[in-house]
Design a protein around this motif. Sequence first.
Motif, PDB file in Angstrom:
ATOM      1  N   THR A  85      -2.275   3.566  -3.861  1.00 50.65           N
ATOM      2  CA  THR A  85      -2.624   2.258  -4.398  1.00 50.65           C
ATOM      3  C   THR A  85      -2.420   1.176  -3.356  1.00 50.65           C
ATOM      4  OG1 THR A  85      -2.192   0.677  -6.187  1.00 50.65           O
ATOM      5  CG2 THR A  85      -0.295   1.859  -5.309  1.00 50.65           C
ATOM      6  N   ASN A  86      -3.056   0.046  -3.579  1.00 52.22           N
ATOM      7  CA  ASN A  86      -2.824  -1.094  -2.696  1.00 52.22           C
ATOM      8  C   ASN A  86      -1.856  -2.102  -3.315  1.00 52.22           C
ATOM      9  OD1 ASN A  86      -4.524  -2.111  -4.646  1.00 52.22           O
ATOM     10  ND2 ASN A  86      -5.782  -3.268  -3.226  1.00 52.22           N
ATOM     11  N   ILE A 119       0.912  -1.139   0.000  1.00 56.32           N
ATOM     12  CA  ILE A 119       0.000   0.000   0.000  1.00 56.32           C
ATOM     13  C   ILE A 119       0.951   1.188   0.000  1.00 56.32           C
ATOM     14  CG2 ILE A 119      -1.672   1.317   1.329  1.00 56.32           C
ATOM     15  CD1 ILE A 119      -2.537  -1.372   2.606  1.00 56.32           C
ATOM     16  N   MET A 157      -4.490   1.266   4.600  1.00 60.18           N
ATOM     17  CA  MET A 157      -4.924   2.126   3.496  1.00 60.18           C
ATOM     18  C   MET A 157      -5.439   3.477   3.976  1.00 60.18           C
ATOM     19  SD  MET A 157      -5.209   2.810   0.335  1.00 60.18           S
ATOM     20  CE  MET A 157      -5.131   1.419  -0.772  1.00 60.18           C
TER      21      MET A 157
END
Length: 98
Positions: free
Chosen positions: A25-26, A7, A61
């Motif tokens: 983004t992951n 992440i 996240m």
Amino acid sequence: MRRDAYIAVYIMTDRMRGTLYIGVTNKLTRRIYEHREGLYPGFTKTYGLKRLVWYEPFEIMTNAIQREKSLKRWPRDWKINLIERENPHWDDLYAGII
């Protein structure tokens, strides 16, 4: 942590001190590949931003999203200083994450 599972918040550009894009983004490697190949329409494709010049990994996240929002509010000079502290020559960091 596997690099492809990062992440991360990241910054893309077209050249040293060029146009900047900040994203989150992951899966860092997948997302940068998508930018580089121009797989999806959007800002990075329109402006040819293919060089990964900075990224910061996160475990959660929500923390990454908070950081992304914060960086997007920063003045451009602060963003440039952030990149140049860790990557003074604006090298493309993509090869180091794959």
